[in-house]
Write a protein that holds these residues in place. Structure first.
Motif, PDB file in Angstrom:
ATOM      1  N   ALA A 119       0.856  -1.186   0.000  1.00 24.24           N
ATOM      2  CA  ALA A 119       0.000   0.000   0.000  1.00 24.24           C
ATOM      3  C   ALA A 119       0.891   1.235   0.000  1.00 24.24           C
ATOM      4  CB  ALA A 119      -0.910  -0.011   1.217  1.00 24.24           C
ATOM      5  N   HIS A 120       0.654   2.125  -0.967  1.00 24.70           N
ATOM      6  CA  HIS A 120       1.412   3.367  -1.084  1.00 24.70           C
ATOM      7  C   HIS A 120       0.595   4.486  -0.450  1.00 24.70           C
ATOM      8  CE1 HIS A 120       3.092   0.657  -4.003  1.00 24.70           C
ATOM      9  NE2 HIS A 120       4.115   1.459  -4.209  1.00 24.70           N
ATOM     10  N   VAL A 121       1.248   5.268   0.397  1.00 22.11           N
ATOM     11  CA  VAL A 121       0.560   6.362   1.083  1.00 22.11           C
ATOM     12  C   VAL A 121       1.368   7.646   0.927  1.00 22.11           C
ATOM     13  CG1 VAL A 121      -0.689   4.917   2.737  1.00 22.11           C
ATOM     14  CG2 VAL A 121       1.637   5.687   3.270  1.00 22.11           C
ATOM     15  N   ALA A 122       0.698   8.777   1.230  1.00 21.32           N
ATOM     16  CA  ALA A 122       1.302  10.082   0.963  1.00 21.32           C
ATOM     17  C   ALA A 122       2.403  10.437   1.954  1.00 21.32           C
ATOM     18  CB  ALA A 122       0.224  11.166   0.962  1.00 21.32           C
ATOM     19  N   ASP A 123       2.253   9.998   3.204  1.00 20.33           N
ATOM     20  CA  ASP A 123       3.245  10.381   4.204  1.00 20.33           C
ATOM     21  C   ASP A 123       3.198   9.452   5.417  1.00 20.33           C
ATOM     22  OD1 ASP A 123       0.942  11.207   5.604  1.00 20.33           O
ATOM     23  OD2 ASP A 123       1.135  13.252   4.841  1.00 20.33           O
ATOM     24  N   LEU A 124       4.108   9.709   6.355  1.00 18.70           N
ATOM     25  CA  LEU A 124       4.235   8.877   7.547  1.00 18.70           C
ATOM     26  C   LEU A 124       2.937   8.852   8.358  1.00 18.70           C
ATOM     27  CD1 LEU A 124       5.789   7.260   9.651  1.00 18.70           C
ATOM     28  CD2 LEU A 124       6.868   9.363  10.423  1.00 18.70           C
ATOM     29  N   GLU A 125       2.291   9.993   8.456  1.00 15.89           N
ATOM     30  CA  GLU A 125       1.044  10.082   9.207  1.00 15.89           C
ATOM     31  C   GLU A 125      -0.013   9.122   8.633  1.00 15.89           C
ATOM     32  OE1 GLU A 125      -0.391  14.075   9.219  1.00 15.89           O
ATOM     33  OE2 GLU A 125      -1.664  13.728  10.965  1.00 15.89           O
ATOM     34  N   ALA A 126      -0.115   9.092   7.320  1.00 10.80           N
ATOM     35  CA  ALA A 126      -1.063   8.193   6.663  1.00 10.80           C
ATOM     36  C   ALA A 126      -0.685   6.736   6.943  1.00 10.80           C
ATOM     37  CB  ALA A 126      -1.103   8.475   5.167  1.00 10.80           C
ATOM     38  N   ALA A 127       0.605   6.448   6.982  1.00 10.33           N
ATOM     39  CA  ALA A 127       1.055   5.083   7.267  1.00 10.33           C
ATOM     40  C   ALA A 127       0.675   4.681   8.687  1.00 10.33           C
ATOM     41  CB  ALA A 127       2.569   4.981   7.067  1.00 10.33           C
ATOM     42  N   GLN A 128       0.839   5.614   9.630  1.00  7.92           N
ATOM     43  CA  GLN A 128       0.539   5.306  11.033  1.00  7.92           C
ATOM     44  C   GLN A 128      -0.950   5.121  11.292  1.00  7.92           C
ATOM     45  OE1 GLN A 128       3.166   8.568  12.723  1.00  7.92           O
ATOM     46  NE2 GLN A 128       3.524   6.964  14.210  1.00  7.92           N
ATOM     47  N   ALA A 129      -1.763   5.616  10.393  1.00  7.54           N
ATOM     48  CA  ALA A 129      -3.201   5.393  10.532  1.00  7.54           C
ATOM     49  C   ALA A 129      -3.561   3.954  10.154  1.00  7.54           C
ATOM     50  CB  ALA A 129      -3.972   6.378   9.652  1.00  7.54           C
ATOM     51  N   ILE A 130      -2.661   3.281   9.427  1.00  2.00           N
ATOM     52  CA  ILE A 130      -2.959   1.936   8.922  1.00  2.00           C
ATOM     53  C   ILE A 130      -2.262   0.847   9.732  1.00  2.00           C
ATOM     54  CG2 ILE A 130      -2.735   0.429   6.895  1.00  2.00           C
ATOM     55  CD1 ILE A 130      -2.775   2.970   5.181  1.00  2.00           C
ATOM     56  N   ALA A 131      -1.042   1.139  10.204  1.00  2.00           N
ATOM     57  CA  ALA A 131      -0.245   0.100  10.872  1.00  2.00           C
ATOM     58  C   ALA A 131       0.389   0.634  12.147  1.00  2.00           C
ATOM     59  CB  ALA A 131       0.855  -0.385   9.928  1.00  2.00           C
ATOM     60  N   HIS A 132       0.765  -0.291  13.019  1.00  2.00           N
ATOM     61  CA  HIS A 132       1.519   0.051  14.225  1.00  2.00           C
ATOM     62  C   HIS A 132       2.992   0.141  13.858  1.00  2.00           C
ATOM     63  CE1 HIS A 132      -1.771  -0.519  17.062  1.00  2.00           C
ATOM     64  NE2 HIS A 132      -2.100  -1.613  16.390  1.00  2.00           N
ATOM     65  N   LEU A 133       3.553   1.325  13.837  1.00  2.00           N
ATOM     66  CA  LEU A 133       4.968   1.482  13.554  1.00  2.00           C
ATOM     67  C   LEU A 133       5.697   1.690  14.876  1.00  2.00           C
ATOM     68  CD1 LEU A 133       4.922   3.762  10.353  1.00  2.00           C
ATOM     69  CD2 LEU A 133       4.859   1.273  10.523  1.00  2.00           C
ATOM     70  N   ASP A 134       6.587   0.731  15.223  1.00  2.00           N
ATOM     71  CA  ASP A 134       7.335   0.857  16.475  1.00  2.00           C
ATOM     72  C   ASP A 134       8.519   1.814  16.280  1.00  2.00           C
ATOM     73  OD1 ASP A 134       9.365  -0.549  15.194  1.00  2.00           O
ATOM     74  OD2 ASP A 134       9.033  -2.423  16.290  1.00  2.00           O
ATOM     75  N   GLU A 135       9.358   1.953  17.325  1.00  2.00           N
ATOM     76  CA  GLU A 135      10.468   2.915  17.256  1.00  2.00           C
ATOM     77  C   GLU A 135      11.395   2.644  16.082  1.00  2.00           C
ATOM     78  OE1 GLU A 135      11.252   5.830  18.438  1.00  2.00           O
ATOM     79  OE2 GLU A 135       9.286   5.733  19.397  1.00  2.00           O
ATOM     80  N   ARG A 136      11.674   1.358  15.837  1.00  2.00           N
ATOM     81  CA  ARG A 136      12.576   1.020  14.722  1.00  2.00           C
ATOM     82  C   ARG A 136      11.952   1.419  13.391  1.00  2.00           C
ATOM     83  NH1 ARG A 136      12.706  -5.225  15.826  1.00  2.00           N
ATOM     84  NH2 ARG A 136      10.505  -4.680  15.900  1.00  2.00           N
ATOM     85  N   ALA A 137      10.672   1.108  13.246  1.00  2.00           N
ATOM     86  CA  ALA A 137       9.978   1.444  11.995  1.00  2.00           C
ATOM     87  C   ALA A 137       9.950   2.957  11.799  1.00  2.00           C
ATOM     88  CB  ALA A 137       8.561   0.874  12.016  1.00  2.00           C
TER      89      ALA A 137
END
Ligand code: TXA
Ligand code: MG
Length: 294
Positions: A44-62
């Motif tokens: 899934a391609h998204v516009a920015d990090l914020e959009a990515a965080q709405a879809i998945a749990h991104l931990d500190e490493r991510a």
């Protein structure tokens, strides 16, 4: 895309075939167009990090990797949070999701205007080399797309690096333009992903393959073979990089495999490519193009 149609579009890595990630009918058309097995999930391609965080749990490493390399040729596989933004079919039913923020200006414009996640596999038919020009993308799957965006040749030329950031150590699922060394410098050693071969089927045998057989680590061509040289070489028809530059070789790789294939050779022989840096990703694709990995 809002009508569920597919769009051919450029990214900095390779051309993609885009569809509305939330629409199972549209996503089904992507699998159909590529002849892609349904168990192989899409990015899934998204516009920015914020959009990515709405879809998945991104931990500190991510988050560290996303901040360092987005927009750009890095895909993160992370635990799913929102179960509807990227439909089940696109994820092949997995509870994880692959996310990427592409850097190409046309890809970014498309995502900004569409306003929702866009799934996009490479625009090749399943198993074939990825297209790195608009013409190659149209030749592969253009007849299945309702529209297309021509952004010129892709600057990177190899698909994004895929890193799984789940429980346990981060794993390199697919080497790419963001190198292992660049990632390990930020989050420490990456684990190998062999046990995951089935879950990241981009790593299966005979992927990225031209029609002609591929012969690796060749010092030169035999009779009837096409030859892809690397580094200084007297008048070879194809040279991935006359100066021995790995970034240039990556950008030329798929287009030259296609061009060599069009000469209908008995085989395509390819010069040895050093394994360091971007060479890891180039050799990964070459070994699969030759069908040497199961
Ligand atoms: O550079 C790229 O990544 C291009 C451009 C168009 O963005 N896209 C691309 O997509 O290469 P595709 O579908 O050809 O490759 C996606 C890779 C496959 O190897 C797939 O198995 C893996 O990502 N993948 C997707 N979702 C996954 C998941 N949840 N877990 C593990 N691997 C996943
Ligand atoms: Mg692909």
């Amino acid at each position: 895309m809002r009508r569920g149609e597919l769009v051919t579009f450029p990214t900095e890595t390779v051309y993609g075939l885009a569809a509305d990630a939330a629409d199972p009918m549209a996503v089904g058309r992507v699998f159909e167009a590529k002849g892609r097995p349904r168990f192989n999930p899409l990015i899934a391609h998204v516009a920015d990090l914020e959009a990515a965080q709405a879809i998945a749990h991104l931990d500190e490493r991510a988050l560290t990797l996303a901040r360092a390399f987005w927009p750009g040729p890095l895909t993160l596989v992370a635990p799913l949070k929102n179960t509807t933004a990227v439909c089940d079919l696109a994820r092949a039913g997995l509870e994880t999701v692959a996310l990427r923020v592409p850097g190409h200006p046309l890809a970014r414009a498309l995502l900004a205007q569409f306003g929702r996640p866009v799934v996009a596999p490479s625009a090749n038919r399943s198993g074939r080399p990825s297209p790195t020009t608009y013409a190659d993308a149209v030749e592969e799957t253009g007849d299945k797309a309702g529209a297309g965006l021509d952004g010129g040749p892709c600057t990177v030329g190899l698909e994004s690096t895929v890193v799984a950031v789940l429980d346990g150590p981060a794993r390199l699922l697919r080497p790419g333009a963001v190198t292992r060394a660049q990632i390990e410098a930020l989050i420490g050693p990456l684990a190998e992903a062999e046990a995951d071969a089935k879950r990241s089927p981009g790593r299966m045998a005979l992927h990225y393959a031209p029609d002609a057989p591929v012969r690796l680590n060749a010092a030169g061509p035999e009779a009837g073979e096409a030859y892809l040289a690397f580094g200084p070489s007297d008048d070879q028809a194809f040279n991935l990089s006359p100066t021995g530059n790995l970034a240039e070789a990556a950008a030329n790789l798929f287009a030259m495999l296609r061009a060599a294939d069009r000469t209908r050779p008995s085989a395509i022989a390819i010069a040895p490519i050093p394994p360091e840096g971007l060479g890891e990703a180039i050799n990964d694709r070459l070994v699969r193009a030759a069908g040497h990995i199961g």
